[in-house]
Scaffold this active site. Structure first.
Site, short mmCIF file in Angstrom:
data_model
loop_
_atom_site.label_atom_id
_atom_site.label_comp_id
_atom_site.label_asym_id
_atom_site.label_seq_id
_atom_site.Cartn_x
_atom_site.Cartn_y
_atom_site.Cartn_z
N ALA A 93 0.84 -1.21 0.00
CA ALA A 93 0.00 0.00 0.00
C ALA A 93 0.87 1.25 0.00
O ALA A 93 1.79 1.37 0.80
CB ALA A 93 -0.91 0.00 1.23
N PHE A 152 13.57 14.93 -5.88
CA PHE A 152 13.00 16.28 -5.87
C PHE A 152 11.48 16.16 -5.77
O PHE A 152 10.85 15.49 -6.59
CB PHE A 152 13.40 16.98 -7.17
CG PHE A 152 13.04 18.44 -7.25
CD1 PHE A 152 13.98 19.43 -7.00
CD2 PHE A 152 11.76 18.83 -7.61
CE1 PHE A 152 13.65 20.76 -7.08
CE2 PHE A 152 11.42 20.16 -7.70
CZ PHE A 152 12.37 21.14 -7.43
N GLN A 154 9.79 14.80 -3.18
CA GLN A 154 9.32 13.61 -2.45
C GLN A 154 9.95 13.46 -1.07
O GLN A 154 10.30 12.35 -0.66
CB GLN A 154 9.57 12.34 -3.26
CG GLN A 154 8.66 12.19 -4.48
CD GLN A 154 8.55 10.76 -4.94
OE1 GLN A 154 9.56 10.12 -5.20
NE2 GLN A 154 7.34 10.23 -5.02
N TYR A 157 7.64 10.99 0.76
CA TYR A 157 7.64 9.62 0.19
C TYR A 157 9.00 8.95 0.39
O TYR A 157 9.07 7.78 0.81
CB TYR A 157 7.30 9.74 -1.30
CG TYR A 157 7.13 8.45 -2.04
CD1 TYR A 157 5.89 7.82 -2.12
CD2 TYR A 157 8.20 7.87 -2.71
CE1 TYR A 157 5.73 6.64 -2.84
CE2 TYR A 157 8.05 6.68 -3.42
CZ TYR A 157 6.82 6.08 -3.49
OH TYR A 157 6.66 4.91 -4.20
N1 CAA Z 1 16.36 18.82 -9.52
C1 CAA Z 1 16.62 20.14 -9.37
N2 CAA Z 1 15.76 21.10 -9.68
C2 CAA Z 1 14.58 20.74 -10.17
C3 CAA Z 1 14.24 19.38 -10.35
C4 CAA Z 1 15.20 18.42 -10.02
N3 CAA Z 1 14.95 17.12 -10.18
N4 CAA Z 1 13.01 19.34 -10.86
C5 CAA Z 1 12.58 20.61 -10.97
N5 CAA Z 1 13.53 21.45 -10.56
C6 CAA Z 1 13.48 22.89 -10.53
C7 CAA Z 1 12.83 23.42 -11.81
O1 CAA Z 1 13.81 23.57 -12.81
C8 CAA Z 1 12.26 24.74 -11.35
O2 CAA Z 1 13.28 25.69 -11.26
P1 CAA Z 1 13.01 27.23 -11.57
O3 CAA Z 1 11.99 27.68 -10.55
O4 CAA Z 1 14.35 27.88 -11.40
O5 CAA Z 1 12.50 27.27 -12.97
C9 CAA Z 1 11.81 24.45 -9.90
O6 CAA Z 1 12.60 23.33 -9.47
C10 CAA Z 1 10.33 24.10 -9.83
O7 CAA Z 1 10.13 22.91 -10.59
P2 CAA Z 1 8.72 22.39 -11.02
O8 CAA Z 1 8.14 23.31 -12.05
O9 CAA Z 1 8.79 20.96 -11.40
O10 CAA Z 1 7.90 22.57 -9.65
P3 CAA Z 1 6.43 22.23 -9.43
O11 CAA Z 1 6.07 22.80 -8.09
O12 CAA Z 1 5.58 22.58 -10.58
O13 CAA Z 1 6.45 20.64 -9.36
C11 CAA Z 1 6.81 18.52 -8.41
C12 CAA Z 1 7.07 20.03 -8.30
C13 CAA Z 1 5.31 18.24 -8.41
C14 CAA Z 1 7.44 17.85 -7.23
C15 CAA Z 1 7.40 18.02 -9.74
O14 CAA Z 1 8.73 18.44 -9.81
C16 CAA Z 1 7.35 16.52 -9.87
O15 CAA Z 1 6.32 15.95 -10.16
N6 CAA Z 1 8.49 15.83 -9.71
C17 CAA Z 1 8.59 14.38 -9.88
C18 CAA Z 1 8.36 13.70 -8.56
C19 CAA Z 1 8.50 12.21 -8.75
O16 CAA Z 1 9.44 11.70 -9.34
N7 CAA Z 1 7.54 11.45 -8.23
C20 CAA Z 1 7.55 10.06 -8.38
C21 CAA Z 1 6.13 9.56 -8.35
S1 CAA Z 1 6.02 7.83 -8.69
C22 CAA Z 1 6.64 7.12 -7.35
O17 CAA Z 1 6.85 7.69 -6.34
C23 CAA Z 1 6.94 5.65 -7.48
C24 CAA Z 1 8.35 5.38 -7.15
O18 CAA Z 1 8.60 4.77 -6.13
C25 CAA Z 1 9.41 5.78 -8.08
#
Ligand code: CAA
Length: 251
Positions: A93, A152, A154, A157
């Site tokens: 879960a 980034f 999480q 999580y």
């Molecule tokens: N490293 C460094 N900087 C980053 C980055 C990263 N990985 N990702 C984004 N940024 C920066 C962007 O370039 C941006 O910079 P500026 O403001 O200078 O332009 C700033 O951070 C904001 O980025 P976002 O536009 O992405 O921010 P947001 O608030 O719109 O979104 C978020 C944030 C929702 C967390 C989005 O980044 C996201 O969805 N990230 C992926 C999270 C992820 O991988 N989740 C996994 C889900 S599946 C799972 O969890 C299963 C598993 O076990 C793998």
């Protein structure tokens, strides 16, 4: 009616990875109980089980919220009364509430910690005694690549999934002499609704970093879980099996 098969309980059993795990364990000859907590989400699972030719002689559903300790106790007792004691537990879960830490609310934090980590205590605590008494048991905890490497967006999580790894290694030491193994499987990005919910541009960037060049299929995770749940894995305990297409490698 009680089954003569080994009984497996899969929490979050109707989700993307959970459904694949149920199908695989049932195909391996276990009686599988899929736990779920949101009414309606079991419909796709029912269709998947029927499509795989699995009926109520090998699969069943159990409704209950994994964040509630007492509910999980009642559920475990009901499963024992209806089908038999749980010998294989897969703690699958999990939810995401992805957001940067600076925007994270206490709700984002607690929902993820309760569902992904405290749930592991809530369910395991009710079935581990029986496994030890009977001298055979398997606990397989679903962690994540992001437990080890962070991600980034999480903090909640990754903290929960890293907590699962500490739990796994500790409980493994406590119960191995009783014939019970406790292991983790850490998927990378798997083709499920949870991953497809990531914004497309962000998701594409993540996939571009995976050496395998693609996401995992749920069945690829299920196969690893099934191995750890089998007799073949009797001497493997406290380990973390990565299924991440090379996204993160460590010794
Ligand atoms: N490293 C460094 N900087 C980053 C980055 C990263 N990985 N990702 C984004 N940024 C920066 C962007 O370039 C941006 O910079 P500026 O403001 O200078 O332009 C700033 O951070 C904001 O980025 P976002 O536009 O992405 O921010 P947001 O608030 O719109 O979104 C978020 C944030 C929702 C967390 C989005 O980044 C996201 O969805 N990230 C992926 C999270 C992820 O991988 N989740 C996994 C889900 S599946 C799972 O969890 C299963 C598993 O076990 C793998």
């Amino acid at each position: 009616m009680k089954t003569t098969k080994r009984v497996a309980l899969v929490t979050g059993g109707v989700g993307g990875i959970g459904t694949a795990i149920c199908r695989k364990l049932a195909a391996d000859g276990l009686f599988v109980v899929a736990n779920y907590a949101i009414p309606g989400t079991e419909e796709a699972w029912k269709r998947a089980m029927a499509a795989a030719g699995l009926d109520n002689t090998s699969v069943a559903l159990a409704f209950g919220d994994v964040t509630d300790f007492e509910t999980m106790g009642s559920m475990a007792r009901q499963i024992q009364a209806d089908h038999g004691p749980v010998s294989v537990l897969v703690n699958c879960a999990g939810i995401t509430r992805d957001t940067t830490f600076r925007k994270m609310t206490p709700e984002h934090w607690h929902q993820v910690i309760d569902t992904n980590l405290t749930s592991v205590f809530n369910v395991t605590r009710h079935v581990i005694e029986g496994m030890c008494e009977r001298g055979w048991g398997r606990v397989v905890n679903i962690s994540s690549v992001n437990a080890i490497r962070g991600q980034f967006g999480q903090c909640n999580y990754a903290a929960a999934k890293a907590g699962i790894l500490g739990f796994t290694k500790s409980l493994a030491q406590e119960v191995v002499k009783k014939g019970v193994t406790v292991n983790a499987v850490s998927p990378g990005y798997v083709q499920t609704d949870m991953v497809m919910a990531i914004r497309e541009d962000v998701r594409e960037q993540i996939i571009a970093q995976i050496p395998a060049g693609r996401m995992a299929m749920p069945d690829e995770v299920a196969d690893s879980v099934a191995f750890l749940a089998s007799d073949k894995a009797a001497y493997i305990t406290g380990t973390n099996l990565s299924v991440n297409g090379g996204l993160h490698m460590y010794a």
